[in-house]
Design a protein around this motif. Sequence first.
Motif, PDB file in Angstrom:
ATOM      1  N   ILE A   1      53.926  59.003  80.056  1.00  0.00           N
ATOM      2  CA  ILE A   1      54.543  57.787  79.516  1.00  0.00           C
ATOM      3  C   ILE A   1      53.508  56.963  78.762  1.00  0.00           C
ATOM      4  O   ILE A   1      53.769  56.473  77.655  1.00  0.00           O
ATOM      5  CB  ILE A   1      55.200  56.964  80.644  1.00  0.00           C
ATOM      6  CG1 ILE A   1      56.429  57.698  81.178  1.00  0.00           C
ATOM      7  CG2 ILE A   1      55.577  55.565  80.164  1.00  0.00           C
ATOM      8  CD1 ILE A   1      57.024  57.091  82.438  1.00  0.00           C
ATOM      9  N   GLU A   2      52.328  56.826  79.340  1.00  0.00           N
ATOM     10  CA  GLU A   2      51.269  56.052  78.684  1.00  0.00           C
ATOM     11  C   GLU A   2      50.832  56.699  77.369  1.00  0.00           C
ATOM     12  O   GLU A   2      50.578  56.005  76.382  1.00  0.00           O
ATOM     13  CB  GLU A   2      50.063  55.877  79.617  1.00  0.00           C
ATOM     14  CG  GLU A   2      50.332  54.956  80.787  1.00  0.00           C
ATOM     15  CD  GLU A   2      50.888  53.592  80.389  1.00  0.00           C
ATOM     16  OE1 GLU A   2      50.332  52.957  79.466  1.00  0.00           O
ATOM     17  OE2 GLU A   2      51.894  53.167  80.981  1.00  0.00           O
TER      18      GLU A   2
ATOM     19  N   GLU B   1      62.370  53.615  80.310  1.00  0.00           N
ATOM     20  CA  GLU B   1      61.099  52.906  80.144  1.00  0.00           C
ATOM     21  C   GLU B   1      60.583  52.997  78.713  1.00  0.00           C
ATOM     22  O   GLU B   1      60.137  51.997  78.128  1.00  0.00           O
ATOM     23  CB  GLU B   1      60.060  53.458  81.121  1.00  0.00           C
ATOM     24  CG  GLU B   1      58.785  52.656  81.144  1.00  0.00           C
ATOM     25  CD  GLU B   1      57.828  53.084  82.244  1.00  0.00           C
ATOM     26  OE1 GLU B   1      56.641  52.756  82.124  1.00  0.00           O
ATOM     27  OE2 GLU B   1      58.257  53.736  83.221  1.00  0.00           O
ATOM     28  N   LEU B   2      60.664  54.183  78.121  1.00  0.00           N
ATOM     29  CA  LEU B   2      60.174  54.358  76.763  1.00  0.00           C
ATOM     30  C   LEU B   2      61.060  53.642  75.737  1.00  0.00           C
ATOM     31  O   LEU B   2      60.560  53.038  74.781  1.00  0.00           O
ATOM     32  CB  LEU B   2      60.048  55.839  76.424  1.00  0.00           C
ATOM     33  CG  LEU B   2      58.926  56.579  77.149  1.00  0.00           C
ATOM     34  CD1 LEU B   2      58.986  58.070  76.866  1.00  0.00           C
ATOM     35  CD2 LEU B   2      57.568  56.018  76.772  1.00  0.00           C
ATOM     36  N   LEU B   3      62.371  53.681  75.939  1.00  0.00           N
ATOM     37  CA  LEU B   3      63.259  52.973  75.015  1.00  0.00           C
ATOM     38  C   LEU B   3      63.098  51.463  75.123  1.00  0.00           C
ATOM     39  O   LEU B   3      63.154  50.755  74.109  1.00  0.00           O
ATOM     40  CB  LEU B   3      64.714  53.384  75.256  1.00  0.00           C
ATOM     41  CG  LEU B   3      65.082  54.791  74.792  1.00  0.00           C
ATOM     42  CD1 LEU B   3      66.494  55.148  75.203  1.00  0.00           C
ATOM     43  CD2 LEU B   3      64.906  54.933  73.284  1.00  0.00           C
ATOM     44  N   LEU B   4      62.886  50.970  76.336  1.00  0.00           N
ATOM     45  CA  LEU B   4      62.625  49.538  76.506  1.00  0.00           C
ATOM     46  C   LEU B   4      61.325  49.151  75.792  1.00  0.00           C
ATOM     47  O   LEU B   4      61.247  48.095  75.149  1.00  0.00           O
ATOM     48  CB  LEU B   4      62.539  49.165  77.987  1.00  0.00           C
ATOM     49  CG  LEU B   4      63.863  49.056  78.735  1.00  0.00           C
ATOM     50  CD1 LEU B   4      63.628  48.954  80.235  1.00  0.00           C
ATOM     51  CD2 LEU B   4      64.674  47.872  78.241  1.00  0.00           C
ATOM     52  N   TYR B   5      60.333  50.002  75.892  1.00  0.00           N
ATOM     53  CA  TYR B   5      59.059  49.745  75.221  1.00  0.00           C
ATOM     54  C   TYR B   5      59.251  49.724  73.702  1.00  0.00           C
ATOM     55  O   TYR B   5      58.732  48.838  73.010  1.00  0.00           O
ATOM     56  CB  TYR B   5      58.035  50.811  75.618  1.00  0.00           C
ATOM     57  CG  TYR B   5      56.658  50.539  75.084  1.00  0.00           C
ATOM     58  CD1 TYR B   5      55.863  49.543  75.636  1.00  0.00           C
ATOM     59  CD2 TYR B   5      56.159  51.259  74.012  1.00  0.00           C
ATOM     60  CE1 TYR B   5      54.602  49.275  75.133  1.00  0.00           C
ATOM     61  CE2 TYR B   5      54.898  51.000  73.503  1.00  0.00           C
ATOM     62  CZ  TYR B   5      54.123  50.004  74.075  1.00  0.00           C
ATOM     63  OH  TYR B   5      52.881  49.740  73.566  1.00  0.00           O
TER      64      TYR B   5
ATOM     65  N   VAL C   1      52.681  58.574  75.412  1.00  0.00           N
ATOM     66  CA  VAL C   1      53.766  58.376  74.443  1.00  0.00           C
ATOM     67  C   VAL C   1      53.755  56.933  73.934  1.00  0.00           C
ATOM     68  O   VAL C   1      53.929  56.680  72.733  1.00  0.00           O
ATOM     69  CB  VAL C   1      55.142  58.745  75.049  1.00  0.00           C
ATOM     70  CG1 VAL C   1      56.274  58.353  74.120  1.00  0.00           C
ATOM     71  CG2 VAL C   1      55.204  60.236  75.359  1.00  0.00           C
ATOM     72  N   LYS C   2      53.509  55.981  74.844  1.00  0.00           N
ATOM     73  CA  LYS C   2      53.425  54.574  74.427  1.00  0.00           C
ATOM     74  C   LYS C   2      52.281  54.369  73.435  1.00  0.00           C
ATOM     75  O   LYS C   2      52.415  53.634  72.459  1.00  0.00           O
ATOM     76  CB  LYS C   2      53.229  53.661  75.640  1.00  0.00           C
ATOM     77  CG  LYS C   2      54.488  53.442  76.452  1.00  0.00           C
ATOM     78  CD  LYS C   2      54.212  52.507  77.615  1.00  0.00           C
ATOM     79  CE  LYS C   2      55.453  52.244  78.433  1.00  0.00           C
ATOM     80  NZ  LYS C   2      55.190  51.341  79.560  1.00  0.00           N
ATOM     81  N   ALA C   3      51.158  55.031  73.680  1.00  0.00           N
ATOM     82  CA  ALA C   3      50.022  54.930  72.761  1.00  0.00           C
ATOM     83  C   ALA C   3      50.395  55.493  71.390  1.00  0.00           C
ATOM     84  O   ALA C   3      50.031  54.919  70.352  1.00  0.00           O
ATOM     85  CB  ALA C   3      48.813  55.658  73.337  1.00  0.00           C
ATOM     86  N   GLU C   4      51.135  56.583  71.382  1.00  0.00           N
ATOM     87  CA  GLU C   4      51.604  57.178  70.126  1.00  0.00           C
ATOM     88  C   GLU C   4      52.531  56.214  69.385  1.00  0.00           C
ATOM     89  O   GLU C   4      52.427  56.043  68.170  1.00  0.00           O
ATOM     90  CB  GLU C   4      52.334  58.491  70.431  1.00  0.00           C
ATOM     91  CG  GLU C   4      52.982  59.135  69.247  1.00  0.00           C
ATOM     92  CD  GLU C   4      52.101  60.150  68.573  1.00  0.00           C
ATOM     93  OE1 GLU C   4      52.405  60.484  67.414  1.00  0.00           O
ATOM     94  OE2 GLU C   4      51.116  60.585  69.169  1.00  0.00           O
ATOM     95  N   VAL C   5      53.429  55.562  70.124  1.00  0.00           N
ATOM     96  CA  VAL C   5      54.347  54.590  69.524  1.00  0.00           C
ATOM     97  C   VAL C   5      53.557  53.415  68.947  1.00  0.00           C
ATOM     98  O   VAL C   5      53.827  52.955  67.828  1.00  0.00           O
ATOM     99  CB  VAL C   5      55.395  54.108  70.551  1.00  0.00           C
ATOM    100  CG1 VAL C   5      56.172  52.902  70.042  1.00  0.00           C
ATOM    101  CG2 VAL C   5      56.349  55.240  70.908  1.00  0.00           C
ATOM    102  N   ASP C   6      52.565  52.925  69.702  1.00  0.00           N
ATOM    103  CA  ASP C   6      51.719  51.833  69.213  1.00  0.00           C
ATOM    104  C   ASP C   6      51.045  52.215  67.898  1.00  0.00           C
ATOM    105  O   ASP C   6      51.012  51.425  66.952  1.00  0.00           O
ATOM    106  CB  ASP C   6      50.639  51.482  70.243  1.00  0.00           C
ATOM    107  CG  ASP C   6      51.188  50.747  71.441  1.00  0.00           C
ATOM    108  OD1 ASP C   6      52.294  50.186  71.351  1.00  0.00           O
ATOM    109  OD2 ASP C   6      50.496  50.740  72.486  1.00  0.00           O
ATOM    110  N   GLU C   7      50.515  53.428  67.862  1.00  0.00           N
ATOM    111  CA  GLU C   7      49.821  53.893  66.664  1.00  0.00           C
ATOM    112  C   GLU C   7      50.776  53.964  65.476  1.00  0.00           C
ATOM    113  O   GLU C   7      50.448  53.526  64.371  1.00  0.00           O
ATOM    114  CB  GLU C   7      49.208  55.269  66.932  1.00  0.00           C
ATOM    115  CG  GLU C   7      48.457  55.838  65.762  1.00  0.00           C
ATOM    116  CD  GLU C   7      47.933  57.230  66.053  1.00  0.00           C
ATOM    117  OE1 GLU C   7      47.925  58.048  65.116  1.00  0.00           O
ATOM    118  OE2 GLU C   7      47.555  57.492  67.206  1.00  0.00           O
ATOM    119  N   GLN C   8      51.981  54.486  65.717  1.00  0.00           N
ATOM    120  CA  GLN C   8      52.949  54.604  64.630  1.00  0.00           C
ATOM    121  C   GLN C   8      53.415  53.230  64.145  1.00  0.00           C
ATOM    122  O   GLN C   8      53.627  53.039  62.947  1.00  0.00           O
ATOM    123  CB  GLN C   8      54.139  55.463  65.062  1.00  0.00           C
ATOM    124  CG  GLN C   8      53.788  56.918  65.192  1.00  0.00           C
ATOM    125  CD  GLN C   8      54.983  57.776  65.572  1.00  0.00           C
ATOM    126  OE1 GLN C   8      56.077  57.287  65.815  1.00  0.00           O
ATOM    127  NE2 GLN C   8      54.763  59.074  65.633  1.00  0.00           N
TER     128      GLN C   8
END
Length: 158
Positions: free
Chosen positions: A53-54, A101-105, A56-63
Amino acid sequence: MKTATIAQLKKELQFRSEDELLQLCLRLARFKKENKELLTYLLFEADHEAGYIESVKAEVDEQFSIINTNSYFYIKKSVRKILRTLKKFIRYSGNKETEIELLLYFCQKLKDFQPSIQRNITLMNLYERQLNYIEKKIKALHEDLQYDFGLLLDELKN
């Protein structure tokens, strides 16, 4: 060529040796990036869901950090691409808590994004659709998780 059903594939794979199965998996991984990503998840990250999860969140942040903010056209294209990528990672996991969790993020990042999505109807509709989707998914969880995720969802709706 007619594609075999999952049941047919399962039946056939039962008769293969361990070495043959290994070769089939490696050959599958060679052809498509998604197959390789799924195999990577299953082998290395399935046991460490929190770490997955972390990452994937880092990937989303980068994008989100590389979105071209010159016009809403580019923002919309980028946000849709991020959501597509996120859904792919969610599909690999198959875990409902991870999905929520990922969609909420994603929704939190979208809400906090500058320039504001409030000024674009398409982005607002995408945001609202995701919130409605999350709300439906939360109902399928355990009561404690429903409460915890419900609080986060309420924060995003306000």
